[in-house]
Design an enzyme around this catalytic site. Structure first.
Site, PDB file in Angstrom:
ATOM      1  N   ALA A 122      -9.170  -4.013  -3.333  1.00  0.00           N
ATOM      2  CA  ALA A 122     -10.123  -5.070  -2.973  1.00  0.00           C
ATOM      3  C   ALA A 122     -11.499  -4.782  -3.561  1.00  0.00           C
ATOM      4  O   ALA A 122     -12.160  -5.669  -4.116  1.00  0.00           O
ATOM      5  CB  ALA A 122     -10.205  -5.191  -1.454  1.00  0.00           C
ATOM      6  N   ALA A 177      -4.995   2.211  -1.054  1.00  0.00           N
ATOM      7  CA  ALA A 177      -4.647   1.400  -2.228  1.00  0.00           C
ATOM      8  C   ALA A 177      -5.067  -0.046  -2.014  1.00  0.00           C
ATOM      9  O   ALA A 177      -5.630  -0.683  -2.920  1.00  0.00           O
ATOM     10  CB  ALA A 177      -3.148   1.490  -2.509  1.00  0.00           C
ATOM     11  N   ASP A 178      -4.805  -0.582  -0.842  1.00  0.00           N
ATOM     12  CA  ASP A 178      -5.191  -1.967  -0.538  1.00  0.00           C
ATOM     13  C   ASP A 178      -6.706  -2.144  -0.574  1.00  0.00           C
ATOM     14  O   ASP A 178      -7.232  -3.030  -1.258  1.00  0.00           O
ATOM     15  CB  ASP A 178      -4.676  -2.363   0.853  1.00  0.00           C
ATOM     16  N   ILE A 179      -7.417  -1.328   0.192  1.00  0.00           N
ATOM     17  CA  ILE A 179      -8.864  -1.489   0.274  1.00  0.00           C
ATOM     18  C   ILE A 179      -9.515  -1.116  -1.055  1.00  0.00           C
ATOM     19  O   ILE A 179     -10.461  -1.779  -1.513  1.00  0.00           O
ATOM     20  CB  ILE A 179      -9.449  -0.639   1.420  1.00  0.00           C
ATOM     21  N   ASP A 233       0.814  -1.207   0.000  1.00  0.00           N
ATOM     22  CA  ASP A 233       0.000   0.000   0.000  1.00  0.00           C
ATOM     23  C   ASP A 233       0.854   1.265   0.000  1.00  0.00           C
ATOM     24  O   ASP A 233       0.577   2.210  -0.741  1.00  0.00           O
ATOM     25  CB  ASP A 233      -0.928  -0.022   1.220  1.00  0.00           C
TER      26      ASP A 233
END
Length: 412
Positions: A181, A176-178, A148
């Site tokens: 997803a 960025a991660d979420i 991230d």
């Protein structure tokens, strides 16, 4: 429709079979969203388990971290050693009947294992295969390790976060991660709907870098529209003013008067006809151009009373405003409780474990926790039986190292 009929409706993804071959955050979170909507998600873990099981520093009763317990509910766990031929054999067997597979290995790793989209789609043409990575499956940065922080830095997100002339600052949450997803789920379900109509699945390439860039609508539009490079603005906004955190006598609160009607209401509430008459503040564009002077002038009025006073008065006048809460305050607020944003899950090791609640509520088929976050390899026997693997074959696979060394020893 009666209440009994309503409650009997299955969750929308009931019967959708998902293989979760991912670790840490973006992949597991995407798969949990699918599981919460009713999908049967089998978490395929390496024999040592998802890295996040032991990632957090604070001590739990069992071996799994609070982070793992908040990203893996409603799943079942199977360990597979994909470096062993027996482990690959089991995954191929499972992939033949899967609807969606989500993996977040480094680009090229699944191909080296013989588990890439081309291989699996040959045995299951309807398979939707989702690869999550830091920078995508192609391009000059594709081989870089992706986290991230790197995605925020290299996508431009950090260049507009924080305050001008300050040190680099990342967003406080892993956007960025979420974000990746969420985009992965969007891509997976779109491809799944297409596969139901055509019989053909497809490959979905989701990356943290692309996802972070996709969030940059206001910043990118400013750059493309003006040619000016966007810079950090603290809590303020690129497209409107006043719209930010402002200081009252006892601290900060947030407010927004984003159009002429709200601006007039604000000046009236503050008993500041001088602001309405001020040429520099006569339009949204002018207020933006003179934002610093505008906020200085407003804060002279806000300094005369407390955050609670101003928030109550502004809301009563129809002007958006709110307090700046900590996470404990947000979860424990009357609204947070009403929205059930903290739920409790009963776990075999931990007892009652808090989880972040369902961010989207389905009123016709309300989500529920069907399975607590699984123990490592907890469902090997159960899942293998569903794929027609009986006791004798299960022992042979275990002895061949399909499920890892510990399972091999246990089968002896």
């Amino acid at each position: 429709m009666t209440a009994s009929t309503e409650s009997a409706r299955p969750l929308p993804l009931k019967g959708v079979r998902v293989l979760d071959i991912s670790q840490v955050m973006a992949g597991p979170y995407a798969c949990m969203l699918l599981a919460d909507l009713g999908a049967d998600v089998v978490k395929i873990e390496p024999p040592e388990g998802d890295q996040t099981r032991g990632a957090m520093g604070f001590k739990m009763k069992g071996p799994d971290s609070m982070g793992f317990l908040n990203m893996n509910r409603n799943k079942r766990s199977v360990t597979l050693d994909l470096k062993s031929e027996a482990g690959k054999h089991v995954l191929l067997r499972m992939a033949k009947e899967a609807d969606i597979l989500i993996e977040n290995y480094r680009p090229g790793a699944m191909k080296r294992l013989g588990m890439d989209y081309e291989t699996l789609s040959a045995i299951n043409p309807a398979l939707v295969y989702v690869s999550i990575s830091g920078f995508g499956q192609s391009g000059p940065w594709s081989e870089r390790p992706g986290f991230d922080l790197m995605a925020q830095a290299m996508s431009g997100v950090m260049s507009v976060t924080g305050y001008a002339d300050g040190p680099p600052v990342k967003a406080g949450v892993p956007v960025a991660d979420i974000g990746c997803a969420l985009f992965a789920v969007y891509g997976a379900l779109s491809a799944y709907i297409g596969a139901k109509a055509s019989g053909r699945g497809q490959y979905v390439d989701a990356s943290l870098f692309d996802s972070a860039l996709a969030f940059s609508v206001w910043d990118t539009c400013e750059y493309w529209g003006t040619g000016r490079e966007p810079t950090p603005l603290g809590t303020s906004n690129r497209m409107s003013a006043p719209y930010q955190a402002v200081k009252a006598s006892d601290g900060y609160f947030v407010m927004g008067a984003t159009n002429q009607k709200l601006w007039t209401k604000l000046c009236t509430l503050l008993e500041r006809p001088d602001l309405l008459a001020e040429e520099r503040f006569g339009s949204v564009a002018l207020r933006l151009a003179n934002r610093e002077e505008l906020i200085d002038s407003l804060e002279r009025s806000f300094a005369q009373d407390t955050t609670e006073h101003w928030i109550d008065r502004m809301l009563a006048a129809g002007i958006p405003a709110g307090p700046i809460l900590t996470y404990p305050q947000a979860f424990n607020s009357e609204h947070g409780k009403h929205r059930k944003m903290r739920i409790e899950i009963e776990h075999p090791n931990e007892g009652s474990v808090p989880n972040i609640g369902f961010a989207v509520k389905l009123l016709g088929t309300p989500q529920e926790v069907r399975h607590p976050p699984p123990l490592l390899g907890q469902h090997i026997d159960e899942v293998m039986a569903e794929y027609g693997i009986g006791a004798a074959e299960l022992r042979a696979l275990a002895d061949a190292g399909a499920f890892g060394e510990k399972r091999t020893k246990a089968s002896a």
